[in-house]
Write a protein that holds these residues in place. Structure first.
Motif, mmCIF file in Angstrom:
data_model
loop_
_atom_site.group_PDB
_atom_site.id
_atom_site.type_symbol
_atom_site.label_atom_id
_atom_site.label_comp_id
_atom_site.label_asym_id
_atom_site.label_seq_id
_atom_site.Cartn_x
_atom_site.Cartn_y
_atom_site.Cartn_z
ATOM 1 N N MET A 163 0.801 -1.226 0.000
ATOM 2 C CA MET A 163 0.000 0.000 0.000
ATOM 3 C C MET A 163 0.836 1.279 0.000
ATOM 4 O O MET A 163 0.361 2.334 0.420
ATOM 5 C CB MET A 163 -0.971 0.003 1.178
ATOM 6 N N GLY A 164 2.044 1.188 -0.507
ATOM 7 C CA GLY A 164 2.874 2.375 -0.656
ATOM 8 C C GLY A 164 2.487 3.179 -1.889
ATOM 9 O O GLY A 164 1.631 2.772 -2.678
ATOM 10 N N PRO A 165 3.119 4.321 -2.100
ATOM 11 C CA PRO A 165 2.765 5.205 -3.218
ATOM 12 C C PRO A 165 2.881 4.566 -4.596
ATOM 13 O O PRO A 165 2.181 4.976 -5.524
ATOM 14 C CB PRO A 165 3.757 6.370 -3.064
ATOM 15 N N ASP A 166 3.757 3.572 -4.742
ATOM 16 C CA ASP A 166 3.934 2.936 -6.046
ATOM 17 C C ASP A 166 3.241 1.584 -6.146
ATOM 18 O O ASP A 166 3.494 0.811 -7.073
ATOM 19 C CB ASP A 166 5.434 2.778 -6.340
ATOM 20 N N LEU B 164 -4.949 11.164 -1.991
ATOM 21 C CA LEU B 164 -3.652 11.713 -1.632
ATOM 22 C C LEU B 164 -2.747 10.708 -0.932
ATOM 23 O O LEU B 164 -1.548 10.953 -0.800
ATOM 24 C CB LEU B 164 -3.835 12.933 -0.716
ATOM 25 N N GLY B 165 -3.315 9.601 -0.457
ATOM 26 C CA GLY B 165 -2.466 8.603 0.170
ATOM 27 C C GLY B 165 -3.135 7.916 1.339
ATOM 28 O O GLY B 165 -4.309 8.136 1.641
ATOM 29 N N ILE C 124 -6.196 9.629 2.996
ATOM 30 C CA ILE C 124 -6.100 11.081 2.911
ATOM 31 C C ILE C 124 -6.633 11.460 1.539
ATOM 32 O O ILE C 124 -6.159 10.947 0.520
ATOM 33 C CB ILE C 124 -4.648 11.553 3.070
ATOM 34 N N TYR C 125 -7.616 12.342 1.495
ATOM 35 C CA TYR C 125 -8.273 12.638 0.215
ATOM 36 C C TYR C 125 -8.804 14.073 0.207
ATOM 37 O O TYR C 125 -8.953 14.705 1.252
ATOM 38 C CB TYR C 125 -9.399 11.641 -0.059
ATOM 39 N N MET D 238 4.155 12.277 4.033
ATOM 40 C CA MET D 238 3.392 11.876 5.211
ATOM 41 C C MET D 238 3.002 10.405 5.111
ATOM 42 O O MET D 238 3.064 9.646 6.097
ATOM 43 C CB MET D 238 2.150 12.762 5.345
ATOM 44 N N TRP D 239 2.614 9.988 3.922
ATOM 45 C CA TRP D 239 2.217 8.613 3.638
ATOM 46 C C TRP D 239 3.384 7.646 3.876
ATOM 47 O O TRP D 239 3.264 6.677 4.630
ATOM 48 C CB TRP D 239 1.756 8.584 2.191
#
Length: 334
Positions: A121-124, A143-144, A243-244, A268-269
């Motif tokens: 569940m990371g950004p990539d 947003l994350g 986060i949205y 932050m994520w």
């Protein structure tokens, strides 16, 4: 009282068309940021720090007012208000009302270790990419994630053979009214009840249930330490909120400010993922210091739990998430 900090937003995909004004012509704005966490919760403190960073990097063009502890409403209300634009940004649990896949971060054993979290569940990650599309369909900019700990089971009595699955343990625990929690808890051998979360403390105290599932060490310590005497760190699911931001509000920002927001929330994520093992360890020690017996499982035991739940429970969730989505998600973490 609102905690006034400085501004917001981050994410994973290319930013949509933005405001074409020159920076000197952009009228400074204040955005409202809602979250469901307590004032002293890690997620609230991270939001405040991120807001301050963004305010500085946008030269004061964006200010954010952080409203913690459900001050702007519960998570279902907040999500709908972000859709409408009456709240600008939020960090909450996301309802399944519009797309059940939005809650896929709560799938049991999506990750079975701290080392797997970024891949899961990371950004990539595959999941992050899907969230971008799922939330965009609702007029929302994803947003994350805010990762807040691996969940276990807190009980008022000892659990016989906690590492054996499929054997009735004779222990009744409260679970959320969501199959993501009910099925894996029963797979591990527990009986389940879906009483409201707000009634859980009293239910454990009076013996209506023997414990509860779906909270990481921090929640077991902060909210239930006076009614549990055992905590079993199954790492069953990640307590992760989203986060949205309202998409129209995001699109109204200057391109350089969009990037500032996305970069800040991406940090932050990733910080939440990188720090969660230490955070869990801190509260596990606090539970022990309070006199609660903590049972942790070996990497091999956790891997066995994960393999079993993915094989036995995930197919039962296909009706909710679709088999294709679950297969692609599982492929992405293996």
């Amino acid at each position: 009282m609102a905690l006034t900090c400085a501004a917001c937003s981050g994410g994973t995909s290319n930013a949509p068309a933005a405001n074409s004004q020159a920076p000197e012509d952009f009228k400074p704005i204040t955005l409202r940021y809602a979250n469901q966490h307590s004032i002293d919760h890690t997620a609230t403190l991270a939001a405040q720090a991120t807001a301050e960073e963004i305010h500085e990097k946008t030269d004061g063009r964006i200010t954010i007012e952080v409203y913690p502890a459900n001050q702007l409403g519960d998570w279902t209300q907040v999500y709908e208000e972000v859709m409408m634009g009456t709240i600008d940004i939020a960090n909450t649990t996301v309802p399944e009302t519009y797309d059940a896949r939005a809650n896929a971060s709560m799938l049991p054993y999506l990750a079975n270790s701290y080392a797997e979290l970024d891949k899961a569940m990371g950004p990539d990650s595959y999941l992050a990419g899907k969230m971008v599309d799922i939330q965009a369909a609702q007029g929302i900019k994803f947003l994350g994630y805010s990762c807040e700990g691996f969940a276990g089971i807190g009980t008022s009595k000892p659990v016989p053979n906690p590492n054996e699955v499929g054997v009735d343990k004779g222990i009744l625990v409260r679970v959320p009214s969501n199959d993501n929690f009910k099925y894996p808890t029963e797979y591990l051998g527990y009986r389940t009840s879906t009483i409201p979360y707000s009634d859980t403390f009293a239910a454990i105290q009076t013996g209506v249930v023997d414990g509860w599932q779906a909270g990481p060490p921090n929640l077991n310590y902060l909210n239930f330490r006076d009614v549990i005497t055992y905590y079993y760190h199954y790492c069953m699911d990640q307590e992760a909120t989203q986060i949205y931001m309202n998409m129209d509000v995001f699109n109204s920002l200057l391109p350089q400010d969009q990037k500032v927001l996305q970069d800040a929330f991406r940090k932050m994520w990733t910080d939440s993922i990188n720090s969660i093992e230490e955070e869990d360890a801190k509260y596990i020690q606090m539970l022990k210091d309070y006199g609660i017996e903590v049972i942790e499982f070996t990497d091999e035991e956790l891997a066995a739990f994960a393999d079993g739940v993915r094989a036995d429970v995930w197919p039962k969730l296909a009706e909710t998430y679709t088999q294709e989505f679950l297969d692609e998600l599982l492929d992405s973490v293996q």
